[in-house]
Motif scaffolding. Structure first.
Motif, PDB file in Angstrom:
ATOM      1  N   ILE A 148       0.820  -1.219   0.000  1.00  0.00           N
ATOM      2  CA  ILE A 148       0.000   0.000   0.000  1.00  0.00           C
ATOM      3  C   ILE A 148       0.849   1.263   0.000  1.00  0.00           C
ATOM      4  O   ILE A 148       0.346   2.347  -0.267  1.00  0.00           O
ATOM      5  N   MET A 149       2.125   1.129   0.302  1.00  0.00           N
ATOM      6  CA  MET A 149       3.072   2.251   0.280  1.00  0.00           C
ATOM      7  C   MET A 149       4.329   1.815  -0.465  1.00  0.00           C
ATOM      8  O   MET A 149       5.309   1.415   0.147  1.00  0.00           O
ATOM      9  N   PRO A 150       4.277   1.825  -1.811  1.00  0.00           N
ATOM     10  CA  PRO A 150       5.430   1.357  -2.585  1.00  0.00           C
ATOM     11  C   PRO A 150       6.714   2.085  -2.192  1.00  0.00           C
ATOM     12  O   PRO A 150       6.692   3.243  -1.788  1.00  0.00           O
ATOM     13  N   MET A 151       7.809   1.347  -2.307  1.00  0.00           N
ATOM     14  CA  MET A 151       9.109   1.893  -1.921  1.00  0.00           C
ATOM     15  C   MET A 151      10.019   1.997  -3.142  1.00  0.00           C
ATOM     16  O   MET A 151       9.907   1.201  -4.072  1.00  0.00           O
ATOM     17  N   LYS A 152      10.925   2.935  -3.078  1.00  0.00           N
ATOM     18  CA  LYS A 152      11.905   3.115  -4.156  1.00  0.00           C
ATOM     19  C   LYS A 152      12.712   1.825  -4.328  1.00  0.00           C
ATOM     20  O   LYS A 152      13.190   1.249  -3.370  1.00  0.00           O
ATOM     21  N   GLY A 153      12.803   1.374  -5.548  1.00  0.00           N
ATOM     22  CA  GLY A 153      13.578   0.175  -5.848  1.00  0.00           C
ATOM     23  C   GLY A 153      12.839  -1.123  -5.556  1.00  0.00           C
ATOM     24  O   GLY A 153      13.385  -2.200  -5.753  1.00  0.00           O
ATOM     25  N   ALA A 154      11.605  -1.035  -5.077  1.00  0.00           N
ATOM     26  CA  ALA A 154      10.851  -2.245  -4.739  1.00  0.00           C
ATOM     27  C   ALA A 154       9.513  -2.283  -5.483  1.00  0.00           C
ATOM     28  O   ALA A 154       8.526  -2.784  -4.952  1.00  0.00           O
ATOM     29  N   SER A 155       9.497  -1.781  -6.700  1.00  0.00           N
ATOM     30  CA  SER A 155       8.227  -1.698  -7.423  1.00  0.00           C
ATOM     31  C   SER A 155       7.627  -3.077  -7.698  1.00  0.00           C
ATOM     32  O   SER A 155       6.407  -3.260  -7.560  1.00  0.00           O
ATOM     33  N   LEU A 156       8.441  -4.048  -8.054  1.00  0.00           N
ATOM     34  CA  LEU A 156       7.919  -5.380  -8.333  1.00  0.00           C
ATOM     35  C   LEU A 156       7.382  -6.019  -7.046  1.00  0.00           C
ATOM     36  O   LEU A 156       6.262  -6.547  -7.017  1.00  0.00           O
ATOM     37  N   SER A 163      -1.132  -7.102  -4.937  1.00  0.00           N
ATOM     38  CA  SER A 163      -2.062  -8.077  -5.523  1.00  0.00           C
ATOM     39  C   SER A 163      -2.576  -9.051  -4.473  1.00  0.00           C
ATOM     40  O   SER A 163      -3.699  -9.548  -4.584  1.00  0.00           O
ATOM     41  N   ILE A 164      -1.811  -9.317  -3.449  1.00  0.00           N
ATOM     42  CA  ILE A 164      -2.256 -10.191  -2.356  1.00  0.00           C
ATOM     43  C   ILE A 164      -3.296  -9.481  -1.491  1.00  0.00           C
ATOM     44  O   ILE A 164      -4.256 -10.079  -1.033  1.00  0.00           O
ATOM     45  N   ILE A 165      -3.116  -8.183  -1.313  1.00  0.00           N
ATOM     46  CA  ILE A 165      -4.063  -7.393  -0.513  1.00  0.00           C
ATOM     47  C   ILE A 165      -5.403  -7.269  -1.240  1.00  0.00           C
ATOM     48  O   ILE A 165      -6.460  -7.305  -0.617  1.00  0.00           O
ATOM     49  N   ALA A 166      -5.340  -7.161  -2.569  1.00  0.00           N
ATOM     50  CA  ALA A 166      -6.564  -6.926  -3.368  1.00  0.00           C
ATOM     51  C   ALA A 166      -7.586  -8.016  -3.232  1.00  0.00           C
ATOM     52  O   ALA A 166      -7.381  -9.104  -2.980  1.00  0.00           O
TER      53      ALA A 166
END
Length: 166
Positions: A148-156, A163-166
């Protein structure tokens, strides 16, 4: 404390980290637990440690080396569950991997490893639950704040956890 006496719990990625601590908690609450993971030595060490620490009988904590992203390993795990506890009340999908890379640096191995370990394992864990879960059971799919809070360098990683949260 919660009581899980006579409940059967499966935890993927249960040999270390969060999965190991979740296994300990369920065992302390009286559950019978199966942990799985990719490294047999890690699983054996975890099971032995929990058995010693909590003074458990062998049948209270079991392990099965299995990579839930692989069909052949899923067959091994299914046979293991059939021959040991036959039913599951709780499935904790905790397997995963972590790696930081900018999108421009992704290669096929990096992408496939992350999809296998962060998404396929969860999907296959849910199929395992469908096969063995009794009525009224629970499935817990572990995600991450990165979903829910993407991080730099961890987009994948963030996309897969989202997708697991959805």
């Amino acid at each position: 404390m919660f009581q899980f006496k006579d409940k059967h719990v499966f935890i993927s990625g249960g040999g270390s980290g969060i999965g190991f601590r979740v296994a300990r908690s369920f065992l302390q609450a009286g559950a019978k637990v199966i942990i799985s993971g990719r490294r047999e030595s890690t699983l054996k060490k975890a099971a032995d440690s929990l058995r010693d620490e909590l003074k458990l009988k062998d049948e209270q904590i079991r392990y099965c080396k299995a990579n839930l992203a692989k069909s052949d390993d899923m067959k091994v795990l299914i046979d293991f569950i059939k021959s040991s506890i036959q039913t599951l009340d709780i499935v904790i999908n905790n397997s995963g991997c972590w790696g930081l890379k900018e999108i421009a640096e992704f290669d096929a191995d990096f992408v496939n490893d992350h999809i296998d370990n962060n998404l396929k394992t969860t999907l296959h864990g849910m199929q395992l639950a469908d096969k063995f879960m009794s009525s009224g059971g629970s499935i817990v799919n572990m995600a991450s704040f990165a979903g829910i809070m993407p991080m730099k360098g961890a987009s994948l990683y963030s996309a897969l956890k989202s997708s697991i949260i959805a």
